[in-house]
Scaffold this motif. Structure first.
Motif, PDB file in Angstrom:
ATOM      1  N   GLY A  66       0.810  -1.219   0.000  1.00 34.37           N
ATOM      2  CA  GLY A  66       0.000   0.000   0.000  1.00 34.37           C
ATOM      3  C   GLY A  66       0.840   1.263   0.000  1.00 34.37           C
ATOM      4  N   VAL A  67       2.060   1.176   0.561  1.00 32.62           N
ATOM      5  CA  VAL A  67       2.955   2.344   0.564  1.00 32.62           C
ATOM      6  C   VAL A  67       3.308   2.741  -0.858  1.00 32.62           C
ATOM      7  N   ASP A  68       3.550   1.745  -1.705  1.00 33.48           N
ATOM      8  CA  ASP A  68       3.904   2.042  -3.097  1.00 33.48           C
ATOM      9  C   ASP A  68       2.745   2.738  -3.812  1.00 33.48           C
ATOM     10  N   PHE A  69       1.531   2.279  -3.545  1.00 35.09           N
ATOM     11  CA  PHE A  69       0.376   2.909  -4.192  1.00 35.09           C
ATOM     12  C   PHE A  69       0.198   4.358  -3.730  1.00 35.09           C
TER      13      PHE A  69
ATOM     14  N   ILE B 199      12.970   0.544  -6.988  1.00 38.54           N
ATOM     15  CA  ILE B 199      13.279   0.094  -5.637  1.00 38.54           C
ATOM     16  C   ILE B 199      11.970  -0.124  -4.867  1.00 38.54           C
ATOM     17  N   PRO B 200      11.784  -1.261  -4.217  1.00 36.12           N
ATOM     18  CA  PRO B 200      10.546  -1.511  -3.469  1.00 36.12           C
ATOM     19  C   PRO B 200      10.331  -0.473  -2.371  1.00 36.12           C
ATOM     20  N   ARG B 201       9.052  -0.228  -2.093  1.00 38.23           N
ATOM     21  CA  ARG B 201       8.604   0.746  -1.094  1.00 38.23           C
ATOM     22  C   ARG B 201       8.917   2.195  -1.507  1.00 38.23           C
ATOM     23  N   TRP B 202       9.254   2.438  -2.782  1.00 35.32           N
ATOM     24  CA  TRP B 202       9.526   3.795  -3.243  1.00 35.32           C
ATOM     25  C   TRP B 202       8.431   4.301  -4.182  1.00 35.32           C
ATOM     26  N   GLY B 203       7.418   3.492  -4.419  1.00 35.37           N
ATOM     27  CA  GLY B 203       6.299   3.917  -5.242  1.00 35.37           C
ATOM     28  C   GLY B 203       6.565   3.898  -6.727  1.00 35.37           C
ATOM     29  N   ASN B 204       7.509   3.058  -7.176  1.00 37.23           N
ATOM     30  CA  ASN B 204       7.845   2.985  -8.595  1.00 37.23           C
ATOM     31  C   ASN B 204       7.748   1.539  -9.082  1.00 37.23           C
TER      32      ASN B 204
END
Length: 327
Positions: free
Chosen positions: A175-178, A233-238
């Motif tokens: 959900g952080v990425d979204f 990179i995970p958790r960076w929203g990309n």
């Protein structure tokens, strides 16, 4: 008769002193007497006049002093100040005219046309953009490519939000990425237009060294962001390559969407590097320099009305404070 009978007053030839030959010669001379002398004879005086130029010497003429008087100096200084004041007023009027033309385009009958919104829409366009009119022919192609890159980046950010949404459906931990993808879309879409597209548009339009340097600084940061987004990179929203490979075991469909977005981010990074080199090559041919950029920046600051008002207010406050302190 004796000698006593003679007339004593009778003239004697031997005794008369006026019978002297020297005297008689003078008295019988043909020279005119003083009372008969004419100082202005009837002869032609013009033929006997000596020309003034025949004399090797010229009469001394008193030359006037070449040094200006104090009154003439003060008059010339006042005229010079008036001329400089008129020149400054003319330049200020020209700057005001250009500013109004760029902001509203009302004086020339051209209204802002970007973004292209319907006339019934409550928000009006904020910018005027016309490549064929404002951009020189040799720069139009590159300037349009920068515009297309900006639009391509906006589309990629929107697809990245959808890919992160699909990523979020596979696991609630994503959900952080979204959330970050929504933030990147809201933040990077308008900021990229204002921070690097409009500066390069203005640089091509006005050949401004300061706009070129500002564009290079901001667009270099944009290239770094494109590379980070492509990496994913995970958790960076990309939805980059790393994030796409991490979800390959969870969902093939989500993995395919994220791979498409990763490819788009990669295209953005590659195109940005190519365009950066192209703009830099054109910048070097224009003769721009860092010194010219500094001059344009200082002139822009000192001619800005807000800065002038703030400086005048600060100077007035300082003068009042010094006056009150002395009292």
């Amino acid at each position: 008769m004796s000698a006593f009978d003679d007339n004593p007053f009778a003239e004697s030839a031997g005794v008369n002193p006026f019978n002297d030959p020297a005297v008689t010669q003078v008295t019988n001379s043909t020279v005119e007497s003083v009372d008969q002398y004419n100082p202005f004879p009837a002869t032609n005086l013009a033929s006997q006049t000596t020309p003034a130029s025949s004399s090797p010497y010229q009469p001394a003429v008193l030359q006037p002093s070449s040094e200006p008087t104090p009154q003439a100096t003060a008059t010339a200084a006042q005229a010079n100040l008036l001329r400089q004041q008129e020149e400054l007023e003319r330049k200020a009027a020209e700057l005001d005219r250009r500013e109004q033309e760029l902001q509203g385009r009302s004086s020339t009958g051209k209204e802002n046309n970007w973004p292209p919104l319907p006339k019934s829409f409550p928000i009006k366009p904020c910018f005027y953009q016309d490549f064929s009119e404002e951009i020189p022919t040799e720069y139009q192609r590159v300037c349009k490519m920068m515009y297309y890159l900006w639009m391509f980046n906006c589309v990629t950010l929107f697809l990245n939000m959808l890919a992160c949404l699909a990523y979020f459906t596979t696991s609630s931990t994503y959900g952080v990425d979204f959330g970050l993808s929504i933030l990147w879309l809201i933040l990077f879409a308008p900021c990229s237009f204002l921070c690097w597209y409009r500066p390069v548009y203005k640089a091509f339009k006005t050949d401004s060294s300061f706009s070129f340097f500002f564009f290079f600084f901001v667009f270099f940061c944009q290239v770094v962001i494109f590379i980070i987004q492509a990496v994913g990179i995970p958790r960076w929203g990309n939805s980059g390559w790393i994030a796409a490979f991490s979800v390959i075991k969870l969902s093939k469909a989500v993995c395919a969407i994220m791979f498409i977005v990763a490819i788009l981010f990669t295209i953005c990074a590659v195109m940005s590097i190519i365009l950066l080199k192209m703009v830099h090559g054109m910048y070097r041919r224009t003769g721009a320099s860092f010194h010219k950029a500094q001059q344009e920046f200082s002139q822009g600051i000192f001619t800005n009305k807000t800065f002038q008002s703030a400086a005048a207010g600060a100077a007035s406050s300082a003068a009042q404070g010094a006056f009150q302190a002395n009292n």
